[in-house]
Design a protein around this motif. Structure first.
Motif, PDB file in Angstrom:
ATOM      1  N   SER A   1     -44.218 -84.353 -22.935  1.00  0.00           N
ATOM      2  CA  SER A   1     -45.082 -85.130 -21.731  1.00  0.00           C
ATOM      3  C   SER A   1     -44.490 -86.448 -21.827  1.00  0.00           C
ATOM      4  O   SER A   1     -44.900 -86.829 -20.829  1.00  0.00           O
TER       5      SER A   1
ATOM      6  N   LEU B   1     -45.366 -89.170 -23.053  1.00  0.00           N
ATOM      7  CA  LEU B   1     -46.626 -90.106 -23.593  1.00  0.00           C
ATOM      8  C   LEU B   1     -46.360 -90.158 -24.632  1.00  0.00           C
ATOM      9  O   LEU B   1     -47.048 -91.826 -24.559  1.00  0.00           O
TER      10      LEU B   1
ATOM     11  N   LYS C   1     -43.373 -94.676 -18.750  1.00  0.00           N
ATOM     12  CA  LYS C   1     -44.531 -93.728 -18.996  1.00  0.00           C
ATOM     13  C   LYS C   1     -44.604 -92.322 -18.279  1.00  0.00           C
ATOM     14  O   LYS C   1     -43.748 -92.373 -17.168  1.00  0.00           O
TER      15      LYS C   1
ATOM     16  N   ALA D   1     -59.877 -86.368 -20.492  1.00  0.00           N
ATOM     17  CA  ALA D   1     -59.948 -86.891 -22.457  1.00  0.00           C
ATOM     18  C   ALA D   1     -60.858 -86.656 -23.024  1.00  0.00           C
ATOM     19  O   ALA D   1     -60.455 -85.703 -24.291  1.00  0.00           O
TER      20      ALA D   1
ATOM     21  N   ASP E   1     -53.867 -90.067 -27.617  1.00  0.00           N
ATOM     22  CA  ASP E   1     -52.739 -91.512 -26.662  1.00  0.00           C
ATOM     23  C   ASP E   1     -53.346 -91.514 -24.904  1.00  0.00           C
ATOM     24  O   ASP E   1     -53.604 -92.540 -24.611  1.00  0.00           O
ATOM     25  N   LEU E   2     -53.583 -90.532 -24.561  1.00  0.00           N
ATOM     26  CA  LEU E   2     -53.957 -90.934 -22.974  1.00  0.00           C
ATOM     27  C   LEU E   2     -55.005 -91.611 -22.642  1.00  0.00           C
ATOM     28  O   LEU E   2     -55.235 -92.977 -22.984  1.00  0.00           O
TER      29      LEU E   2
ATOM     30  N   THR F   1     -59.591 -90.238 -16.169  1.00  0.00           N
ATOM     31  CA  THR F   1     -59.232 -89.500 -17.264  1.00  0.00           C
ATOM     32  C   THR F   1     -59.522 -89.958 -19.009  1.00  0.00           C
ATOM     33  O   THR F   1     -59.256 -89.002 -20.122  1.00  0.00           O
TER      34      THR F   1
END
Ligand code: ADP
Length: 367
Positions: free
Chosen positions: A319, A321, A307, A143, A192-193, A139
């Motif tokens: 999303s 998120l 989440k 990302a 954010d991720l 991730t």
């Protein structure tokens, strides 16, 4: 060997029940020989006239005579009663021990099974931890790449928008603005991720002393498009807030997410107001982001901070998120976050403790 293994439980079971039979026999003998004779002695002691009635009591001595007398044929019924009482007591005792031993066996089996399960769970846990780590790393890499690409897209769109020839063409300018806005939005989600993944890995963010007013200005300043800036206002209570120990980037992103949600999920005339104040307890700073939009359906409220929470009431393309990130970031500072509907619109609030203790702990980590 296999037959012996298969027969072992049966033999054990058989042995235990046979032992119960022995308990009954020894109990009977004990009752007949010992209890019966003892009872004769006690009767004789209580009533000496009984001794007179016993044959040979003078020759054998009174004690022995009483014991011998208990084995006379005429005392057989009484002896049998004592024997049966002894057998019943011994059998009951044996049965109790048998039940306890069965219970013990069952517990031992249960323990062995639990032990085996624990071993399996430990292995699975390790595998899961390794998978999660790999997942988080992937991730982060993805990302990071996305962020770079999106920054390029946004940057080039901005540059093109700055060229007078293109800016004057309304259609092109609108398309470029749209590209820049989407790139900006995607960058926010990617950030954010990234930060969620980092927080999961490192636990707590590092903190520094911050001016609440400065952070609020920075967050609001992120919305540089005039159309947005005109809709976002700052309250004036934040000026009375003392400095705060927090992670500047995280705090700014939380505020940006809340402001951007208020703009994104409400009509074009919605106004947003951001502010902060010291809470009633005096132990935390209470941040708020209020809008006068349509508010949030009550059934969605409990899902907001989960989440990737998929709720059909969420805006199309959500999303899910942004708010999960806000929750993680606020909780990493030992704060709380919640949302409430107002008569007109909604208000998102979160707290950051002014407590020195927590801030000190957080300084160990770096995000
Ligand atoms: P995203 O921003 O990707 O939609 P979020 O987790 O930030 O994901 O928000 C989840 C959902 O909460 C949004 O899709 C929207 O339906 C709702 N929401 C959040 N903030 C507001 C707001 N200020 N007004 C109305 N709805 C909101």
């Amino acid at each position: 060997m296999i037959a012996a293994n298969a027969a072992a439980p049966f033999l054990k079971f058989h042995r235990r029940w046979r032992r119960l039979g022995w308990h009954a026999v020894t109990g009977f003998l004990f009752g007949y020989v010992v209890l019966h004779s003892l009872s004769m002695l006690i009767f004789q002691w209580l009533d000496p006239r009984m001794a007179e009635a016993m044959p040979n009591h003078r020759a054998a001595g009174s004690l022995l005579a009483a014991a011998v007398h208990s084995f006379q044929p005429d005392m057989l019924p009484m002896g049998l009663v004592f024997g049966l009482v002894g057998a019943a007591i011994a059998t009951f005792y044996g049965y109790h021990r048998l039940a306890v031993s069965f219970q013990r066996d069952r517990l031992a089996q249960e323990l062995a099974r639990n032990e085996k399960l624990r071993g399996e769970l430990a292995v699975q846990n390790e595998e899961l931890a390794a998978l999660e780590l790999a997942n988080r790393r992937t991730t982060q890499f993805m990302a990071h790449d996305f962020k770079t690409a999106l920054n390029c897209v946004g940057g080039f769109a901005g540059q093109l928008l700055a060229k007078p020839g293109l800016r004057d063409d309304r259609e092109v300018a609108e398309a470029l603005t749209c590209i820049r806005r989407q790139a900006h939005r995607m960058t926010g989600a990617v950030l954010d991720l990234l930060q969620l993944a980092r927080m999961g890995e490192k636990g707590k963010p590092s903190v520094q002393r911050l001016s609440v007013t400065e952070v609020l200005h920075e967050a609001v300043g992120d919305f540089s498009l005039p159309a947005h800036a005109a809709r976002i206002g700052l309250g004036d209570r934040h000026r009375r807030c003392p400095p705060l120990c927090a992670n500047r980037d995280l705090l700014r992103r939380v505020l940006c997410n809340l402001v951007s949600n208020a703009i994104k999920h409400n009509g074009p005339n919605t106004r947003v107001c951001v502010d902060a104040e010291v809470s009633e307890s005096g132990r935390e700073v209470l941040f708020s982001c209020r809008d006068d939009g349509a508010g949030i359906p009550p059934e969605v409220l409990p899902l907001l901070f989960r989440k990737f929470a998929p709720a059909k009431e969420f805006s199309h393309g959500s999303s899910g998120l942004g708010l999960a990130f806000c929750k993680a970031a606020v909780e990493a500072h030992w704060g709380r976050i919640w949302c409430e509907n107002l008569p007109q619109g909604s208000q998102f609030c979160f707290t950051i403790p002014l407590d020195k203790e927590h801030s000190h702990d957080q300084c160990i980590y770096d995000i």
